[in-house]
Design a protein around this motif. Structure first.
Motif, mmCIF file in Angstrom:
data_model
loop_
_atom_site.group_PDB
_atom_site.id
_atom_site.type_symbol
_atom_site.label_atom_id
_atom_site.label_comp_id
_atom_site.label_asym_id
_atom_site.label_seq_id
_atom_site.Cartn_x
_atom_site.Cartn_y
_atom_site.Cartn_z
ATOM 1 N N HIS A 249 43.688 30.450 30.804
ATOM 2 C CA HIS A 249 44.257 31.132 31.973
ATOM 3 C C HIS A 249 43.210 32.055 32.587
ATOM 4 O O HIS A 249 42.974 32.034 33.797
ATOM 5 C CB HIS A 249 45.495 31.947 31.578
ATOM 6 N N HIS B 12 40.758 41.042 32.688
ATOM 7 C CA HIS B 12 42.077 41.481 33.142
ATOM 8 C C HIS B 12 43.204 41.325 32.107
ATOM 9 O O HIS B 12 44.178 42.063 32.157
ATOM 10 C CB HIS B 12 42.450 40.812 34.475
ATOM 11 N N ASP C 115 45.147 36.003 39.837
ATOM 12 C CA ASP C 115 45.970 35.938 38.632
ATOM 13 C C ASP C 115 47.279 35.188 38.947
ATOM 14 O O ASP C 115 47.664 34.235 38.265
ATOM 15 C CB ASP C 115 46.261 37.374 38.169
HETATM 16 MG MG MG Z 1 46.573 37.174 33.820
#
Ligand code: MG
Length: 373
Positions: free
Chosen positions: A53, A82, A180
Motif C-alpha cells: 500500500h 505516512h 493515500d
Molecule cells: Mg495509508
C-alpha cells in the motif's frame, strides 16, 4: 527548516533524499510488510499489505508532485513514512489501543508515527530517532493540533516548532494525503473483487465505477478488473492534478488562520489546495461509502478484526502484568517510563504474525509455534 540535531549536509544527496533513505532502512518500515491493510497477511500472497500500500501511495504521490512541480523527493519521503505508526491488524486494533490507553493519553497512528521516527528508531549513538527534517515529519502533524498530540502520548521535550504542524499542511503533505485515498480506494476494490467479498455489480451502485466498468475491456473477468482499476487510478490522479493546477493558477488560497500558541486548526477546517474537482470529490465519497458498508463491514472482515481485537487486548494485559516478557529495549524503559506507554509502543510496533505467535505462545501453551523465535 532543518533538523532537531544539526547535521552537515551531504555533498551528493539532498536532505529529503537522505530522509527517504533513513526511512527505507528503518525497522518500522520493514515491518510494514507483515501488517494488515484490509486482508490479514496469511490470507494470501496476492493481497496488499501495508508495505505494498505504501509503495502505491509513493508512486501516486510522486506522479502528482512531479506534474505540479513540487518537491518529488519530499513527497516520496513523506509517503514512505505516512503509515509507520499503524498497529498490527489495522484500524480496529488502533481503537483497542486507544481505549486501553484512554486514562494515559490515548493512541492515534499519526502521533505514533511521530514517536516511531523521533523516539523508537535508534540507529544513531548520540540521540534517539531518525533526526528527519521538519518538513518530512510534518506528514504526521497534518491532522493534529499540538494539544492533541501531547494528549496522545507525544510528550516531547522538543521545541514547539518540531512538534506542531504548519498552519496549513505543506503542499507535498496534501499530495500524500490525497494519494493515500486514491491508492486505497483502488487497491481495496481490486483485492475486494479478487477475494470474492465484492462484485463489480455491487460496486456499480457508485456511478464512477459503473461508468468505468461499462467501458472496461479484457479477455476475462480478471483482465477486465485490472483494466478498470487502472482506469480508476488514472481518472483520479488526472483529475487531482488538473484541479490542483487550476487552483494554483487562480491565485493564492485564502490565508490560513493564525495559530494561537502552538494550536493549529485541523486540516479538515482548512481550504485544501491539492484536491479533486467537485464532481470527482462527490464520486470518490460515493465509492468510499460503498467500500465501508460492503467491504470493511463485511462479516468475513469484521470476524477477523474481532478476533484480532481480542488477541491484542489479551497481549496488552499480559505485558502490563509481566513487563519482563517484552523485548530487551522495551524492558529497559519500564524503570523510568509509564509501563502502559511502553507496552503500547511494543504492541503497536508488532507485525500481525508476531502478535499471533506471542498470543499462541502465552495463551495456548500446547500449540506449536512454527516460526523460529
Ligand atoms: Mg495509508
Amino acid at each position: 527548516m532543518g533538523r532537531l540535531h544539526p547535521e552537515p549536509e551531504h555533498h551528493l544527496r539532498t536532505p529529503f533524499q537522505r530522509d527517504r533513505d533513513r526511512l527505507i532502512h528503518s525497522t518500522a518500515f520493514r515491518r510494514l510488510e507483515y501488517k494488515t491493510q484490509v486482508f490479514v497477511n496469511h490470507e494470501g500472497d496476492y493481497y496488499r499489505t501495508r508495505l505494498t500500500h505504501t509503495l502505491e501511495v509513493v508512486q501516486v504521490a510522486r506522479s502528482l508532485a512531479r506534474f505540479l512541480r513540487l518537491n518529488e523527493d519530499l513527497a516520496e519521503a513523506m509517503a514512505l513514512a505516512h503509515d509507520l505508526g499503524h498497529t498490527p491488524f489495522g484500524h480496529s486494533v488502533e481503537e483497542v489501543l486507544d481505549e486501553w490507553m484512554s486514562d494515559s493519553g490515548g493512541f492515534e497512528h499519526n502521533a505514533q508515527g511521530l514517536r516511531c521516527v523521533d523516539l523508537l528508531e535508534t540507529p544513531y549513538p548520540d540521540f534517539s530517532g531518525l533526526n528527519l527534517t521538519y518538513e518530512v515529519r510534518s506528514i504526521f502533524t497534518k491532522k493534529a493540533s499540538m494539544s492533541e498530540l501531547t494528549r496522545k502520548g507525544y510528550a516531547s521535550p522538543k521545541s514547539t516548532r518540531f512538534v506542531s504542524g504548519p498552519a496549513r499542511p505543506i503542499l507535498e503533505a496534501q499530495v500524500v494525503d490525497l494519494a493515500d485515498g486514491i491508492a486505497y480506494n483502488s487497491h481495496d476494490i481490486d483485492d475486494g473483487i479478487k477475494s470474492g467479498l465484492l462484485t463489480p455489480e455491487v460496486l456499480s451502485e457508485a456511478s464512477l465505477w459503473k461508468e468505468i466498468w461499462k467501458h472496461a475491456r479484457g479477455a476475462d473477468e480478471s483482465a477486465k478488473r485490472h483494466a478498470a482499476v487502472r482506469e480508476l487510478i488514472n481518472r483520479q490522479v488526472t483529475d487531482a492534478a488538473e484541479e490542483t493546477e487550476r487552483r494554483l493558477h487562480s491565485g493564492p488560497p485564502s490565508p490560513a488562520p493564525k495559530p494561537r500558541e502552538g494550536e493549529y486548526p485541523p486540516l479538515a477546517s482548512l481550504e485544501r489546495v491539492v484536491d479533486f474537482s467537485a464532481p470527482m470529490k462527490q464520486a470518490e465519497s460515493e465509492l468510499k461509502a460503498l467500500l465501508r458498508t460492503k467491504l470493511y463491514r463485511h462479516p468475513q472482515v469484521t470476524r477477523k478484526m474481532d478476533r484480532a481485537r481480542r488477541m491484542v487486548r489479551d497481549l496488552l494485559e499480559m505485558y502490563f502484568a509481566h513487563p519482563e516478557q517484552m523485548a530487551a529495549q522495551f524492558r529497559a524503559r519500564v524503570d523510568h517510563e509509564p509501563v502502559k506507554r511502553v507496552v503500547s509502543d511494543y504492541v503497536a510496533g508488532m507485525t500481525d504474525r508476531f502478535a499471533e505467535d506471542e498470543h499462541l505462545a502465552f495463551f495456548f501453551p500446547g500449540a506449536l509455534v512454527a516460526r523460529p523465535r
